[in-house]
Scaffold this motif. Structure first.
Motif, short mmCIF file in Angstrom:
data_model
loop_
_atom_site.label_atom_id
_atom_site.label_comp_id
_atom_site.label_asym_id
_atom_site.label_seq_id
_atom_site.Cartn_x
_atom_site.Cartn_y
_atom_site.Cartn_z
N ALA A 29 -6.33 -4.88 0.06
CA ALA A 29 -5.33 -4.54 1.07
C ALA A 29 -5.46 -3.08 1.49
O ALA A 29 -5.26 -2.73 2.67
CB ALA A 29 -3.93 -4.82 0.54
N CYS A 30 -5.79 -2.22 0.54
CA CYS A 30 -5.98 -0.80 0.85
C CYS A 30 -7.23 -0.61 1.71
O CYS A 30 -7.21 0.15 2.69
CB CYS A 30 -6.10 0.01 -0.44
N CYS A 76 -9.69 5.98 -4.57
CA CYS A 76 -8.29 5.52 -4.54
C CYS A 76 -7.68 5.82 -3.17
O CYS A 76 -6.60 6.40 -3.06
CB CYS A 76 -7.47 6.17 -5.64
N ASP A 117 -14.62 -0.68 -7.77
CA ASP A 117 -13.85 -0.46 -8.99
C ASP A 117 -14.29 0.85 -9.61
O ASP A 117 -15.45 1.00 -10.02
CB ASP A 117 -14.08 -1.63 -9.96
N SER A 126 0.33 -0.53 -9.42
CA SER A 126 -1.00 -0.11 -9.85
C SER A 126 -1.47 1.15 -9.12
O SER A 126 -2.35 1.86 -9.61
CB SER A 126 -2.02 -1.24 -9.65
N ALA A 127 -0.89 1.43 -7.94
CA ALA A 127 -1.23 2.65 -7.21
C ALA A 127 -0.44 3.85 -7.70
O ALA A 127 -0.74 4.99 -7.31
CB ALA A 127 -1.00 2.45 -5.72
N ARG A 149 -14.74 -1.73 -0.99
CA ARG A 149 -13.99 -2.10 -2.19
C ARG A 149 -14.86 -1.80 -3.41
O ARG A 149 -15.94 -2.37 -3.57
CB ARG A 149 -13.61 -3.58 -2.18
N SER A 208 3.05 -0.53 -4.53
CA SER A 208 2.21 -1.08 -5.59
C SER A 208 2.33 -0.29 -6.89
O SER A 208 2.11 0.93 -6.90
CB SER A 208 0.74 -1.07 -5.13
N VAL A 218 0.85 -1.19 0.00
CA VAL A 218 0.00 0.00 0.00
C VAL A 218 0.89 1.24 0.00
O VAL A 218 1.85 1.33 0.77
CB VAL A 218 -0.94 0.00 1.22
N ASP A 269 -11.56 1.84 -2.59
CA ASP A 269 -10.38 1.45 -3.35
C ASP A 269 -10.67 0.10 -3.98
O ASP A 269 -11.49 -0.68 -3.47
CB ASP A 269 -9.15 1.36 -2.44
N ASP A 299 -8.22 -2.21 -4.38
CA ASP A 299 -7.32 -3.17 -3.74
C ASP A 299 -7.85 -3.52 -2.35
O ASP A 299 -7.95 -2.65 -1.48
CB ASP A 299 -5.92 -2.56 -3.64
#
Length: 287
Positions: A148-149, A121, A170, A212-213, A168, A210, A91, A144, A146
């Motif tokens: 984990a986030c 995000c 998208d 992707s972040a 969570r 990450s 993260v 978010d 992810d």
């Protein structure tokens, strides 16, 4: 305690020199390492009352730093405004420039009254949690993609004793986004680094945080993918009229502010905020 800090500082300084750090003199580097050593020792002794265990813990931490692991991950926490947030790989670690504009935004929202705010995000939850800490009557949702986030943001909210909802979601799922309802304000620190620039990031960032972040590119390699998506979503019921002075506040990368403002221009007037390091860091869509 002092010998342990001195040992850790020497080890850290040697590690930085071995990594060919070029942004400070060796004297300046040693001063920085001495400060970091104090943090490492404090973290180790807080967990281990036994001096031998604390010494072994410090040595392990120094070895992790020598392998380019970010200090925040080694310590397990990162300051953000008046808060101390938990951080763990992969993260994204909250940055000082994000802290700067979030504090400024919180101050500007103090007189706006109760608001419903969406943090997209969210990552560690730093923006949403600092706003909730400052604006106690605000209804905040942090989302978010992810898991984990989402989990870390919820953990940090409990740690900081603030109430935010986490979910969570998208950002590129129309149905999921529209199901969230309408908000007075949307805040977002999205991935914005062009993929062509990723390899130029420091090794510690590429190895532990990450991708992707960080990377905000898709078909167009300009890092603006997420801002284009926001332009699609905002007119579709994500915002409602309110007392907030802003409808949308987004962080942008160095040199991106004008391009992002141009994207948002058909929706409304924008302002740019400069960070303490001279970069136009935020584009804010006025209400």
């Amino acid at each position: 305690m002092r010998p342990l800090r001195a040992l850790a500082a020497r080890c850290l300084a040697a590690a930085r020199i071995a990594q060919r750090t070029e942004d400070a003199s060796r004297f300046g580097m040693y001063k920085e390492c001495a400060l970091h050593a104090r943090w490492l020792v404090d973290a180790a002794t807080a967990k281990h009352a036994d001096p031998v265990q604390a010494q072994n813990a410090v040595r392990g931490m120094v070895e992790r730093v020598a392998r380019h692991e970010p200090l925040a991950y080694v310590l397990g926490t990162q300051p953000f405004g008046p808060l101390e947030l938990c951080v763990r790989a992969p993260v994204l670690i909250p940055r000082p420039e994000t802290e700067d504009w979030t504090l400024a935004l919180a101050e500007r929202l103090r007189s706006a009254g109760p608001l419903r705010i969406l943090d997209l995000c969210t990552g560690s939850g730093c923006i949403a949690i600092l706003l909730a800490h400052t604006l106690r009557t605000t209804d905040l949702l942090a989302v978010d993609l992810d898991p984990a986030c989402v989990a870390l943001a919820a953990e940090n909210a409990r740690r900081c004793q603030v109430r935010i909802a986490t979910r969570r979601v998208d950002l590129f799922d129309d149905a999921a986004m529209l199901s969230l309802g309408a908000f007075d304000l949307v805040v977002c620190n999205p991935p914005y680094i062009p993929s062509c620039d990723y390899t130029s990031l420091h090794q510690s960032v590429r190895a532990f945080e990450s991708r992707s972040a960080l990377v905000g590119s898709h078909a167009e390699n300009d890092g603006l993918l997420y801002y284009r998506r926001l332009v699609e979503l905002l007119p579709r019921g994500l915002l409602r009229p309110s007392a907030s002075p802003f409808q949308l506040v987004v962080e942008v990368g160095a040199g991106q502010a004008d391009a992002v403002q141009k994207l948002f221009a058909p929706i409304g007037g924008c302002a740019q905020w400069q960070d303490p390091w001279g970069h136009q860091r935020v584009v804010a869509l006025r209400s």
